[in-house]
Write a protein that holds these residues in place. Sequence first.
Motif, PDB file in Angstrom:
ATOM      1  N   UNK A 214       1.286  -1.141  -0.136  1.00  0.00           N
ATOM      2  CA  UNK A 214       0.058  -0.109   0.224  1.00  0.00           C
ATOM      3  C   UNK A 214       0.438   1.342  -0.433  1.00  0.00           C
ATOM      4  N   UNK A 215       1.998   1.138   0.658  1.00  0.00           N
ATOM      5  CA  UNK A 215       2.406   2.581   0.800  1.00  0.00           C
ATOM      6  C   UNK A 215       3.274   2.526  -0.336  1.00  0.00           C
ATOM      7  N   UNK A 216       3.801   0.996  -1.027  1.00  0.00           N
ATOM      8  CA  UNK A 216       4.762   1.754  -2.844  1.00  0.00           C
ATOM      9  C   UNK A 216       3.597   2.449  -3.817  1.00  0.00           C
ATOM     10  N   UNK A 217       2.224   1.865  -3.690  1.00  0.00           N
ATOM     11  CA  UNK A 217       1.191   2.476  -4.760  1.00  0.00           C
ATOM     12  C   UNK A 217       1.410   4.063  -3.959  1.00  0.00           C
ATOM     13  N   UNK A 218       0.907   3.992  -3.068  1.00  0.00           N
ATOM     14  CA  UNK A 218       0.570   5.605  -2.436  1.00  0.00           C
ATOM     15  C   UNK A 218       1.607   6.585  -3.005  1.00  0.00           C
ATOM     16  N   UNK A 219       2.511   6.067  -2.169  1.00  0.00           N
ATOM     17  CA  UNK A 219       4.216   6.972  -2.440  1.00  0.00           C
ATOM     18  C   UNK A 219       3.966   7.784  -4.624  1.00  0.00           C
ATOM     19  N   UNK A 220       4.184   5.934  -4.729  1.00  0.00           N
ATOM     20  CA  UNK A 220       3.752   6.428  -6.611  1.00  0.00           C
ATOM     21  C   UNK A 220       2.377   7.496  -6.945  1.00  0.00           C
ATOM     22  N   UNK A 221       1.366   7.203  -6.500  1.00  0.00           N
ATOM     23  CA  UNK A 221       0.732   8.136  -6.939  1.00  0.00           C
ATOM     24  C   UNK A 221       0.661   9.890  -6.270  1.00  0.00           C
ATOM     25  N   UNK A 222       1.574   9.849  -5.346  1.00  0.00           N
ATOM     26  CA  UNK A 222       1.829  10.717  -4.535  1.00  0.00           C
ATOM     27  C   UNK A 222       2.845  11.710  -5.178  1.00  0.00           C
ATOM     28  N   UNK A 223       3.848  10.104  -5.986  1.00  0.00           N
ATOM     29  CA  UNK A 223       5.115  11.562  -6.740  1.00  0.00           C
ATOM     30  C   UNK A 223       4.380  11.671  -7.923  1.00  0.00           C
ATOM     31  N   UNK A 224       3.009  11.235  -8.578  1.00  0.00           N
ATOM     32  CA  UNK A 224       2.638  11.960  -9.883  1.00  0.00           C
ATOM     33  C   UNK A 224       2.514  13.467  -9.886  1.00  0.00           C
ATOM     34  N   UNK A 225       1.940  13.440  -8.343  1.00  0.00           N
ATOM     35  CA  UNK A 225       2.045  15.455  -8.234  1.00  0.00           C
ATOM     36  C   UNK A 225       2.811  15.931  -8.233  1.00  0.00           C
ATOM     37  N   UNK A 234       4.846  13.042   3.762  1.00  0.00           N
ATOM     38  CA  UNK A 234       3.249  13.212   5.168  1.00  0.00           C
ATOM     39  C   UNK A 234       2.109  12.963   4.846  1.00  0.00           C
ATOM     40  N   UNK A 235       2.316  13.235   2.954  1.00  0.00           N
ATOM     41  CA  UNK A 235       0.733  12.809   2.031  1.00  0.00           C
ATOM     42  C   UNK A 235       0.509  11.054   1.855  1.00  0.00           C
ATOM     43  N   UNK A 236       1.420  10.499   2.177  1.00  0.00           N
ATOM     44  CA  UNK A 236       1.818   9.061   2.353  1.00  0.00           C
ATOM     45  C   UNK A 236       1.219   8.140   3.942  1.00  0.00           C
ATOM     46  N   UNK A 237       1.674   9.166   4.732  1.00  0.00           N
ATOM     47  CA  UNK A 237       1.610   8.760   6.282  1.00  0.00           C
ATOM     48  C   UNK A 237      -0.030   8.931   6.395  1.00  0.00           C
ATOM     49  N   UNK A 238      -0.333  10.470   5.746  1.00  0.00           N
ATOM     50  CA  UNK A 238      -2.399  10.641   6.041  1.00  0.00           C
ATOM     51  C   UNK A 238      -2.707   9.781   5.200  1.00  0.00           C
ATOM     52  N   UNK A 239      -2.584   8.952   4.315  1.00  0.00           N
ATOM     53  CA  UNK A 239      -3.620   8.084   3.362  1.00  0.00           C
ATOM     54  C   UNK A 239      -3.379   6.288   3.910  1.00  0.00           C
ATOM     55  N   UNK A 240      -2.109   6.341   4.381  1.00  0.00           N
ATOM     56  CA  UNK A 240      -1.495   5.463   5.477  1.00  0.00           C
ATOM     57  C   UNK A 240      -2.935   4.805   6.207  1.00  0.00           C
TER      58      UNK A 240
END
Length: 308
Positions: A214-225, A234-240
């Motif tokens: 889940x962390x890997x997927x969320x990180x990739x999504x956040x980097x796309x921003x 911080x975005x990843x931790x919030x989404x986790x």
Amino acid sequence: MAEITASLVKELREKTGAGMMDCKKALAETNGDLEGAVDWLRKKGLAAAAKKAGRVAAEGLVAVKAEGTKGAVVELNSETDFVARNETFQDFVAEVADVAFSVDGDLEATKAAQLPSAGKPVQDALTDLIGTIGENMNLRRAGGVSVSKGVVAAYVHNAVKPGLGKIGVLVGLESEGDVAKLEELGKQIAMHVAAANPQFLTVDTVDTSAVDREREVLSEQARASGKPEEIIAKMVEGRLRKFYEEVVVLEQAFVMDPDRKVKKVLEDAAKEVGAPVTLAGFQRIALGEGVEKKEEDFAAEVAAARGA
């Protein structure tokens, strides 16, 4: 390069809701790895599902039995819902739940234990029932919950008879409080579990591989921003945290009072029952979860019969 079959593309579409061409590209990018393709689509923003429920296709019944500080739940599958409405079948499943209760919900021990009405092991009695009813059946799952003090409460959703239905839930509450009030609270928590389908008891018990994925997927999504790495973290931790609120029962919003998490409901219940209350464990079995029934093409079947 693995062969990207039409059936594989179809399965990925059903899992993610993504378009056919996107699914084909995802499978090509991941060399036919289905779960990898799901993650690829999510990273590209083409699939939003963090998790999916298995297609429920098998028929049969789930049965629960709970008394005092222990409980058991079993799932017995049949080919058709017609059999599930058969009283002989219903009585059999209920008796198997009694047997499972006596062996703490252990599946193999349940199969090997004596079924009192038949005077033989459950598995042998099931074989006899298959011959009598004329339809294949399978004692697929069993589970148990127990506490040292307190109660184990049970709930059955879509009940056809007391203790028999489509979803069976057990909830163990560890407490020295008032038993009647604990029973009432346990029933409410069990209904929540039936509706919310949590996967884990606490954040600490979440499978580390699931968190890493889940962390890997969320990180990739956040980097796309295009945001800086420290903001991404911080975005990843919030989404986790949102992920935990979806899969961990204590972190979920209580179905009957969404303003409180389940852990808050338990904290507040201490005053009512007269002692601290701990959710010690739970079991949830939904009929046919993860089993797919063969899709029948009726027109092709008729054509084949005519040809024969």
